[in-house]
Write a protein that holds these residues in place. Structure first.
Motif, PDB file in Angstrom:
ATOM      1  N   LEU A  21      38.500  53.688  39.602  1.00 56.37           N
ATOM      2  CA  LEU A  21      37.138  53.567  39.196  1.00 56.37           C
ATOM      3  C   LEU A  21      36.648  52.105  39.461  1.00 56.37           C
ATOM      4  N   ARG A  22      35.362  52.112  39.917  1.00 54.23           N
ATOM      5  CA  ARG A  22      34.725  50.997  40.675  1.00 54.23           C
ATOM      6  C   ARG A  22      33.519  50.857  40.191  1.00 54.23           C
ATOM      7  N   ASP A  23      33.126  49.259  39.888  1.00 56.89           N
ATOM      8  CA  ASP A  23      32.064  49.025  39.592  1.00 56.89           C
ATOM      9  C   ASP A  23      31.475  47.797  40.389  1.00 56.89           C
ATOM     10  N   TYR A  63      41.340  49.713  38.805  1.00 54.72           N
ATOM     11  CA  TYR A  63      39.799  49.264  38.869  1.00 54.72           C
ATOM     12  C   TYR A  63      39.578  48.188  40.002  1.00 54.72           C
ATOM     13  N   TYR A 113      28.646  45.809  43.538  1.00 57.08           N
ATOM     14  CA  TYR A 113      27.344  45.770  43.648  1.00 57.08           C
ATOM     15  C   TYR A 113      26.922  44.780  44.853  1.00 57.08           C
ATOM     16  N   CYS A 117      36.100  45.700  40.800  1.00 54.74           N
ATOM     17  CA  CYS A 117      34.864  45.147  40.345  1.00 54.74           C
ATOM     18  C   CYS A 117      34.472  43.822  41.078  1.00 54.74           C
ATOM     19  N   PRO A 163      34.315  42.186  33.718  1.00 53.96           N
ATOM     20  CA  PRO A 163      34.926  43.192  32.956  1.00 53.96           C
ATOM     21  C   PRO A 163      36.221  43.129  32.367  1.00 53.96           C
ATOM     22  N   GLY A 211      33.471  39.641  39.755  1.00 57.58           N
ATOM     23  CA  GLY A 211      34.072  40.791  39.570  1.00 57.58           C
ATOM     24  C   GLY A 211      35.203  40.734  38.444  1.00 57.58           C
TER      25      GLY A 211
END
Ligand SMILES: NC(=O)c1ccc[n+]([C@@H]2O[C@H](COP(=O)([O-])OP(=O)(O)OC[C@H]3O[C@@H](n4cnc5c(N)ncnc54)[C@H](OP(=O)(O)O)[C@@H]3O)[C@@H](O)[C@H]2O)c1
Length: 144
Positions: free
Chosen positions: A140-142, A96, A144, A98, A12, A9
């Protein structure tokens, strides 16, 4: 901005930091990084030190889960530093996240709610709305 990026994570957020350094952008930046062991999993340690020395990264909080008997995760650091984290959010920081979607992201979300509850001085009914307001633009989240 506040960046929570354990494990892969972190990817980015390196790019975020390098971009801001290159463009000489002002602003405070706080990274939460975690992995299993400091000795072998602290990817980009030197790079993060350089970014800190240059003033691009304002604050770095780390959580190495297997360096002690009890697991320590990024959300534990968030809670420990919750008063400051809340101050940053209240001052308009973007938040954020990730990395792992199954375990980490929901736990980080719960920690965020706990921090808002503990430091926001809000009634129980107002807390979800407060986090939702954040989510509307600055959370905001990315994952997986
Ligand atoms: N690394 C890869 O090459 C790769 C490839 C494909 C897919 N993925 C997937 O990508 C996701 C992220 O994997 P990753 O390699 O970045 O590392 P990760 O599995 O997310 O582990 C990074 C750190 O997060 C910790 N962690 C475990 N549970 C947590 C929780 N509930 N809250 C906060 N932190 C927690 C781990 O601790 P402990 O392990 O000590 O519990 C470790 O210290 C996973 O779903 C993985 O299956 C990874």
């Amino acid at each position: 901005m506040i960046m929570v990026g354990p494990g892969t994570g972190v990817a980015p957020f390196r790019a975020f930091l390098h971009e801001r350094q290159r463009l000489r952008r002002d602003g405070a930046r706080w990274l939460f990084f975690g992995h299993q062991r400091r000795a072998c999993d602290f990817f980009y340690e030197d790079e993060l030190e350089d970014l800190t020395a240059a003033g691009t990264l304002t604050r770095l909080s780390t959580a190495f889960s297997r360096d002690q008997e009890e697991k320590v995760y990024v959300q534990d650091r968030m809670i420990e530093e919750g008063a400051d984290l809340y101050r940053w959010l209240d001052a308009g920081a973007w938040f954020y996240v990730c990395g792992d979607a199954k375990r980490m992201a929901p736990d980080v979300d719960r920690a965020l709610h706990r921090i808002v509850a503990a430091h926001g001085g809000l009634s129980e009914s107002a807390r979800p709305r407060h986090v939702a307001r954040l989510a509307a633009g600055r959370y905001l989240r990315d994952v997986y």
